[in-house]
Write an enzyme that holds these catalytic residues in place. Structure first.
Site, PDB file in Angstrom:
ATOM      1  N   HIS A   1       0.864  -1.182   0.000  1.00 47.83           N
ATOM      2  CA  HIS A   1       0.000   0.000   0.000  1.00 47.83           C
ATOM      3  C   HIS A   1       0.897   1.227   0.000  1.00 47.83           C
ATOM      4  O   HIS A   1       1.748   1.401   0.872  1.00 47.83           O
ATOM      5  CB  HIS A   1      -0.918   0.028   1.224  1.00 47.83           C
ATOM      6  CG  HIS A   1      -1.861   1.200   1.213  1.00 47.83           C
ATOM      7  ND1 HIS A   1      -3.126   1.127   0.667  1.00 47.83           N
ATOM      8  CD2 HIS A   1      -1.704   2.474   1.656  1.00 47.83           C
ATOM      9  CE1 HIS A   1      -3.710   2.307   0.781  1.00 47.83           C
ATOM     10  NE2 HIS A   1      -2.866   3.141   1.377  1.00 47.83           N
ATOM     11  N   CYS A   2       0.715   2.087  -0.993  1.00 47.52           N
ATOM     12  CA  CYS A   2       1.561   3.271  -1.138  1.00 47.52           C
ATOM     13  C   CYS A   2       0.768   4.517  -0.751  1.00 47.52           C
ATOM     14  O   CYS A   2      -0.208   4.862  -1.430  1.00 47.52           O
ATOM     15  CB  CYS A   2       2.065   3.403  -2.567  1.00 47.52           C
ATOM     16  SG  CYS A   2       3.080   4.875  -2.846  1.00 47.52           S
ATOM     17  N   PRO A   3       1.150   5.210   0.322  1.00 45.26           N
ATOM     18  CA  PRO A   3       0.410   6.425   0.704  1.00 45.26           C
ATOM     19  C   PRO A   3       0.567   7.549  -0.313  1.00 45.26           C
ATOM     20  O   PRO A   3      -0.296   8.418  -0.404  1.00 45.26           O
ATOM     21  CB  PRO A   3       1.034   6.804   2.051  1.00 45.26           C
ATOM     22  CG  PRO A   3       2.382   6.169   2.047  1.00 45.26           C
ATOM     23  CD  PRO A   3       2.241   4.907   1.264  1.00 45.26           C
TER      24      PRO A   3
ATOM     25  N   ASN B   1      -2.111   6.982  -2.468  1.00 52.87           N
ATOM     26  CA  ASN B   1      -3.333   6.738  -1.697  1.00 52.87           C
ATOM     27  C   ASN B   1      -4.075   5.509  -2.206  1.00 52.87           C
ATOM     28  O   ASN B   1      -5.285   5.527  -2.387  1.00 52.87           O
ATOM     29  CB  ASN B   1      -4.260   7.974  -1.752  1.00 52.87           C
ATOM     30  CG  ASN B   1      -5.439   7.849  -0.803  1.00 52.87           C
ATOM     31  OD1 ASN B   1      -5.310   7.292   0.278  1.00 52.87           O
ATOM     32  ND2 ASN B   1      -6.590   8.358  -1.209  1.00 52.87           N
ATOM     33  N   ASN B   2      -3.329   4.433  -2.431  1.00 52.49           N
ATOM     34  CA  ASN B   2      -3.955   3.223  -2.948  1.00 52.49           C
ATOM     35  C   ASN B   2      -2.988   2.061  -2.797  1.00 52.49           C
ATOM     36  O   ASN B   2      -1.791   2.250  -2.576  1.00 52.49           O
ATOM     37  CB  ASN B   2      -4.313   3.397  -4.430  1.00 52.49           C
ATOM     38  CG  ASN B   2      -5.389   2.425  -4.885  1.00 52.49           C
ATOM     39  OD1 ASN B   2      -5.878   1.601  -4.106  1.00 52.49           O
ATOM     40  ND2 ASN B   2      -5.770   2.505  -6.147  1.00 52.49           N
TER      41      ASN B   2
END
Length: 327
Positions: free
Chosen positions: A156-158, A161-162
Site C-alpha cells: 500500500h503506497c500512501p 493513496n492506494n
C-alpha cells in the site's frame, strides 16, 4: 471428509462467528460496481496532495526561474516542452494509479450460495478473510487501509493513496519512472543554470533577486535529488517484482510459489497489457489484463468429484471448514 493441511496458513480459528457464511453480508449488486475507486484515508490524501504540490513547485522553478529569463529561446522551448510533458505524464500516471481498482476481491462473497457455486472437491481448502468476509483467491492479501483483499497486492503506497496490485501496477511503474525522469531533468537544468549565473550577472539570470533565486534553486535541487533516488529504487523494485512474478509481500514473507510463474518479458507483457508498444508508456491506455473472476478463486472440480449438498452442509459445519489466517 478430511481437509488436507496447507503450510501457508498461520492460524486456524475454531467456530468463531465470522466463519459462518450466513453471517456475511452479500456482495453488492452489479449496478453498484461502476462507482469510482477512491480510498478515503486522511494520510494518503495528504500525501497525494503533497505529491502534486511538489511537481507544481518544480514546474514553477523550472519555468519562471530558469527558462523564461534565459536568452536562448530554443533552449527554453525544448526544455520547457520536455519537462512539462514528462510532468503531465507523471501526474496522469499518479491519477490513474490512485483511482484504479487495484484488484479488490468482492466484499462479503463468503456466503453459502457462493461456496456452493465453487464446486469444491472433497478435502479442498478455501481461504476466507475474517475482516472483509470474502473468499480469498490465491496470492490475495488484505489491506488494512483499503479494508479489502487485493489480488497480487505488492504494497500500500500512501503517495498514491492506494494499494499497488494486479490492475494498477502499470500506472504505479509509470508514475515512478516519469517522476525519476523529471527529477533528473531538473537536476541537469539546475546545474546548467548555476554555471550560467556564475558566468553572468546574477541580476540578469533570473526574474527574482539573487538570494531568492539561490534559495529556490537549492530547494529544487534537494527535492529532485531526493525523489530521483526514491523513485528510481521503487521503479527498479517494481520491474524486478514483475519480471520474477513475486510481489513485495510474497518476497518479505519468503513465500514459496504455489503458482505457475510468468516471469521475464512475458511478465512485463502481462503487467502492461500486451506486446511492447508505445501504449506501455501511456497512462491513458487500458491494460487489457485478464483478471480471474471471483468464482475462479478455487478451480472447479470434475463432475465425479463435486461435493453433494449434504457434504457442503457438513463442510460448512466443521470446526475447520474454512481456514482463516491473519495478515
Amino acid at each position: 471428509m478430511m481437509l488436507t493441511p496447507v503450510h501457508r496458513f498461520r492460524d486456524i480459528e475454531r467456530k468463531p462467528e465470522y466463519l459462518q457464511p450466513e453471517k456475511c453480508v452479500p456482495p453488492p449488486s452489479h449496478a453498484s460496481l461502476g462507482t469510482m475507486w477512491f480510498i478515503r484515508d486522511g494520510c494518503g490524501i495528504a500525501c497525494a496532495v503533497v505529491t502534486w504540490m511538489l511537481v507544481f513547485y518544480a514546474d514553477f522553478v523550472v519555468l519562471l526561474v530558469m527558462l523564461v529569463p534565459s536568452r536562448d529561446y530554443v533552449y527554453s522551448v525544448i526544455n520547457g516542452t520536455l519537462f512539462n510533458t514528462l510532468a503531465f505524464l507523471a501526474l496522469a500516471s499518479h491519477f490513474r494509479a490512485m483511482l484504479t481498482d487495484p484488484g479488490a476481491v468482492p466484499k462479503g462473497n463468503a456466503t453459502k450460495e457462493f461456496i456452493e457455486s465453487l464446486q469444491l472437491k472433497p478435502g479442498q481448502v478455501v481461504y476466507k478473510c475474517p475482516k472483509c468476509c470474502s473468499i480469498k483467491p490465491d496470492r490475495a492479501h488484505h489491506c488494512s487501509v483499503c479494508k479489502r483483499c487485493i489480488r497480487k497486492m505488492d504494497h500500500h503506497c500512501p503517495w498514491v493513496n492506494n494499494c499497488v496490485g494486479e490492475n494498477n501496477q502499470k500506472y504505479f511503474v509509470l508514475f515512478t519512472m516519469y517522476i525519476a525522469l523529471i527529477s533528473l531533468h531538473a537536476l541537469i537544468m539546475v546545474g546548467f543554470h548555476f554555471l550560467y549565473c556564475f558566468e553572468e550577472d546574477w541580476t540578469k539570470c533570473s526574474s527574482f533577486s539573487p538570494p531568492t533565486t539561490v534559495i529556490l534553486l537549492i530547494l529544487l535541487c534537494f527535492e529532485a535529488l531526493l525523489f530521483l533516488i526514491f523513485t528510481s529504487v521503487m521503479f527498479g523494485t517494481q520491474v524486478h517484482s514483475i519480471c520474477t512474478d513475486e510481489t513485495g509481500i510474497e518476497r518479505l514473507k519468503n513465500q514459496k510459489p504455489t503458482w505457475e510463474r510468468t516471469s521475464g518479458w512475458e511478465g512485463m507483457k502481462l503487467a502492461f497489457g500486451g506486446a511492447f508498444s508505445l501504449g506501455w508508456f501511456n497512462p491513458f491506455s487500458n491494460m487489457n489484463c485478464k483478471s480471474p473472476a471471483p468464482a475462479e478463486a478455487v478451480a472447479a472440480a470434475p463432475a465425479s468429484a463435486i461435493m453433494t449438498q449434504e457434504e457442503i452442509e457438513q463442510f460448512l459445519a466443521r470446526d475447520v471448514a474454512i481456514q482463516v489466517f491473519h495478515e
